[in-house]
Design an enzyme around this catalytic site. Sequence first.
Site, PDB file in Angstrom:
ATOM      1  N   SER A 105       0.823  -1.216   0.000  1.00  0.00           N
ATOM      2  CA  SER A 105       0.000   0.000   0.000  1.00  0.00           C
ATOM      3  C   SER A 105       0.854   1.262   0.000  1.00  0.00           C
ATOM      4  O   SER A 105       1.914   1.308   0.636  1.00  0.00           O
ATOM      5  CB  SER A 105      -0.889   0.015   1.250  1.00  0.00           C
ATOM      6  OG  SER A 105      -1.508   1.280   1.414  1.00  0.00           O
ATOM      7  N   TYR A 129      -2.245   5.467  -4.290  1.00  0.00           N
ATOM      8  CA  TYR A 129      -3.216   6.551  -4.164  1.00  0.00           C
ATOM      9  C   TYR A 129      -2.559   7.770  -4.811  1.00  0.00           C
ATOM     10  O   TYR A 129      -1.420   8.102  -4.475  1.00  0.00           O
ATOM     11  CB  TYR A 129      -3.509   6.871  -2.695  1.00  0.00           C
ATOM     12  CG  TYR A 129      -4.380   5.882  -1.980  1.00  0.00           C
ATOM     13  CD1 TYR A 129      -5.650   5.566  -2.451  1.00  0.00           C
ATOM     14  CD2 TYR A 129      -3.949   5.289  -0.801  1.00  0.00           C
ATOM     15  CE1 TYR A 129      -6.458   4.658  -1.764  1.00  0.00           C
ATOM     16  CE2 TYR A 129      -4.761   4.386  -0.108  1.00  0.00           C
ATOM     17  CZ  TYR A 129      -6.009   4.081  -0.603  1.00  0.00           C
ATOM     18  OH  TYR A 129      -6.808   3.192   0.072  1.00  0.00           O
ATOM     19  N   THR A 155      -5.833   2.739  -7.004  1.00  0.00           N
ATOM     20  CA  THR A 155      -7.101   2.656  -6.251  1.00  0.00           C
ATOM     21  C   THR A 155      -7.939   3.898  -6.509  1.00  0.00           C
ATOM     22  O   THR A 155      -7.476   5.031  -6.332  1.00  0.00           O
ATOM     23  CB  THR A 155      -6.818   2.483  -4.749  1.00  0.00           C
ATOM     24  OG1 THR A 155      -6.096   1.271  -4.581  1.00  0.00           O
ATOM     25  CG2 THR A 155      -8.114   2.429  -3.944  1.00  0.00           C
ATOM     26  N   LYS A 224      -8.227  -0.506  -9.326  1.00  0.00           N
ATOM     27  CA  LYS A 224      -8.887  -1.169  -8.198  1.00  0.00           C
ATOM     28  C   LYS A 224     -10.041  -0.322  -7.678  1.00  0.00           C
ATOM     29  O   LYS A 224      -9.862   0.860  -7.381  1.00  0.00           O
ATOM     30  CB  LYS A 224      -7.876  -1.392  -7.069  1.00  0.00           C
ATOM     31  CG  LYS A 224      -8.460  -1.973  -5.781  1.00  0.00           C
ATOM     32  CD  LYS A 224      -7.354  -2.339  -4.805  1.00  0.00           C
ATOM     33  CE  LYS A 224      -7.879  -2.949  -3.524  1.00  0.00           C
ATOM     34  NZ  LYS A 224      -8.398  -1.954  -2.574  1.00  0.00           N
ATOM     35  N   HIS A 248     -13.589  -1.915  -1.669  1.00  0.00           N
ATOM     36  CA  HIS A 248     -12.668  -1.546  -0.593  1.00  0.00           C
ATOM     37  C   HIS A 248     -13.042  -2.278   0.710  1.00  0.00           C
ATOM     38  O   HIS A 248     -12.930  -1.732   1.808  1.00  0.00           O
ATOM     39  CB  HIS A 248     -12.691  -0.022  -0.377  1.00  0.00           C
ATOM     40  CG  HIS A 248     -11.363   0.592  -0.026  1.00  0.00           C
ATOM     41  ND1 HIS A 248     -10.633   1.344  -0.902  1.00  0.00           N
ATOM     42  CD2 HIS A 248     -10.640   0.581   1.128  1.00  0.00           C
ATOM     43  CE1 HIS A 248      -9.523   1.789  -0.308  1.00  0.00           C
ATOM     44  NE2 HIS A 248      -9.500   1.329   0.924  1.00  0.00           N
TER      45      HIS A 248
HETATM   46  C1  LIG Z   1      -7.297  -2.190   7.343  1.00  0.00           C
HETATM   47  C2  LIG Z   1      -7.463  -2.031   5.863  1.00  0.00           C
HETATM   48  C3  LIG Z   1      -6.665  -1.123   5.188  1.00  0.00           C
HETATM   49  C4  LIG Z   1      -6.805  -0.971   3.812  1.00  0.00           C
HETATM   50  N1  LIG Z   1      -5.967  -0.130   3.156  1.00  0.00           N
HETATM   51  C5  LIG Z   1      -6.031  -0.054   1.806  1.00  0.00           C
HETATM   52  C6  LIG Z   1      -5.087   0.728   1.099  1.00  0.00           C
HETATM   53  O1  LIG Z   1      -4.193   1.338   1.676  1.00  0.00           O
HETATM   54  N2  LIG Z   1      -5.207   0.771  -0.253  1.00  0.00           N
HETATM   55  C7  LIG Z   1      -6.185   0.086  -0.932  1.00  0.00           C
HETATM   56  O2  LIG Z   1      -6.254   0.160  -2.153  1.00  0.00           O
HETATM   57  N3  LIG Z   1      -7.082  -0.671  -0.274  1.00  0.00           N
HETATM   58  C8  LIG Z   1      -7.015  -0.773   1.070  1.00  0.00           C
HETATM   59  N4  LIG Z   1      -7.899  -1.593   1.728  1.00  0.00           N
HETATM   60  C9  LIG Z   1      -8.883  -2.398   0.962  1.00  0.00           C
HETATM   61  C10 LIG Z   1      -8.304  -3.773   0.590  1.00  0.00           C
HETATM   62  O3  LIG Z   1      -7.302  -3.659  -0.386  1.00  0.00           O
HETATM   63  C11 LIG Z   1      -9.361  -4.725   0.024  1.00  0.00           C
HETATM   64  O4  LIG Z   1     -10.062  -4.083  -1.020  1.00  0.00           O
HETATM   65  C12 LIG Z   1     -10.360  -5.249   1.045  1.00  0.00           C
HETATM   66  O5  LIG Z   1      -9.808  -5.308   2.340  1.00  0.00           O
HETATM   67  C13 LIG Z   1     -10.829  -6.619   0.615  1.00  0.00           C
HETATM   68  O6  LIG Z   1     -11.822  -7.087   1.448  1.00  0.00           O
HETATM   69  P1  LIG Z   1     -11.581  -8.169   2.627  1.00  0.00           P
HETATM   70  O7  LIG Z   1     -10.835  -7.450   3.693  1.00  0.00           O
HETATM   71  O8  LIG Z   1     -12.969  -8.509   2.979  1.00  0.00           O
HETATM   72  O9  LIG Z   1     -10.811  -9.353   2.064  1.00  0.00           O
HETATM   73  C14 LIG Z   1      -7.779  -1.726   3.110  1.00  0.00           C
HETATM   74  C15 LIG Z   1      -8.572  -2.639   3.802  1.00  0.00           C
HETATM   75  C16 LIG Z   1      -8.419  -2.810   5.161  1.00  0.00           C
HETATM   76  C17 LIG Z   1      -9.255  -3.831   5.863  1.00  0.00           C
END
Ligand SMILES: Cc1cc2nc3c(=O)[nH]c(=O)nc-3n(C[C@H](O)[C@H](O)[C@H](O)COP(=O)(O)O)c2cc1C
Length: 350
Positions: A105, A129, A155, A224, A248
């Site tokens: 990330s 981002y 994203t 994404k 997300h």
């Molecule tokens: C704690 C957390 C932080 C996240 N940070 C980012 C991020 O920095 N960039 C991003 O594109 N998605 C981020 N996401 C989304 C994840 O990439 C992903 O889309 C999502 O967690 C998938 O669902 P799941 O947790 O049910 O498997 C984050 C998700 C969580 C839970």
Amino acid sequence: VASDLIELERRAQELLDPGVYGFFAGGADEEVTLAANLAAWTRLRLRPHVLRDVSSVATATTLLGQPLPTPFLVAPMAYHRLAHPDGEVATAAGAARAGVPLVASTQASVSLEDTAAAEPEAPRWFQLYVHRDRGYAAELVHRAAAGGYRALVLTVDLAAYGNRLRDVRNEFKLPSWLRIANAADRFNDDDDDPVSIASQFDPGLSPDVIGWLRELEDLPVVVKGVLRGDDAVACLDAGASAVIVSNHGGRQLDGAVATADALPEVVAAVGGRAEVYVDGGVRRGTDVLKALALGARAALVGRPVIWALATGGAEGVQAVLDGLRAELERAMMLCGTASLDALTPDLVVR
Ligand SMILES: Cc1cc2nc3c(=O)[nH]c(=O)nc-3n(C[C@H](O)[C@H](O)[C@H](O)COP(=O)(O)O)c2cc1C
């Protein structure tokens, strides 16, 4: 070792500070979409074949031309050091041992260079981002290319920060020792509020940003956060190499469609022009099998990796990903499908 990923979350919850647990686990508003992601995979029913020689099943695939042992990626997630002192270094080690690429990330708590150095040979992608400060965005792209990251995951579902009510109720702030390591104190280094940090991201993006990124470096762009067929086509027309059907993890627009429900529309609109991946609520081998049957080329796994990291560090991450592979292999055997090519839409009742 937890017997499944749901149980693993319970163990992590016992270990983590409640505010941190809420940050990782939570979604936006009433968490309708968070729950819908899980429910939508569960709701789909399988139509297994029998008598289809499954004495050996193969999960190997290629993603963007790169050979991989399984159709999995570790979803990009911020701040792994909130879950484990070694943070992204431990996640990278566990993922590498399981042969699963880590999508690092922008908001990581270990710099992209240090994460790469932890596992130099491991396949890795970088999630971007796009900051309002385009100089910084461009710098990240160049650093990702130099660091051996093989794709940019752009994203696009964070035009505003989702209303994460658990964090509001917990008055969650980032601890003062935590750094957005890629930024190296470039922005307010004492900023402890995820909401204000996210306000640095540019809400003015259009598909043109994809062409801009492709001019910066020779890296495929994977968009994404796509939930509609028309948007997927617009991304491909603008030069994207793949899209990720994602909401997300239910953290952004509450009420957004579950990803299992959005996937068929996106796959149909893309029509084989590009790879389509999916994330959100993928917790079992049968979820992965359903995703691939509906036309996804791979699934990204999010929160379970954090729970594994919190409870078991690098070994935990490896165990969760190896376990998911074993579950996928079992699901394939029980569906009479010996290879990923055999996963076709007729296996799923919608
Ligand atoms: C704690 C957390 C932080 C996240 N940070 C980012 C991020 O920095 N960039 C991003 O594109 N998605 C981020 N996401 C989304 C994840 O990439 C992903 O889309 C999502 O967690 C998938 O669902 P799941 O947790 O049910 O498997 C984050 C998700 C969580 C839970």
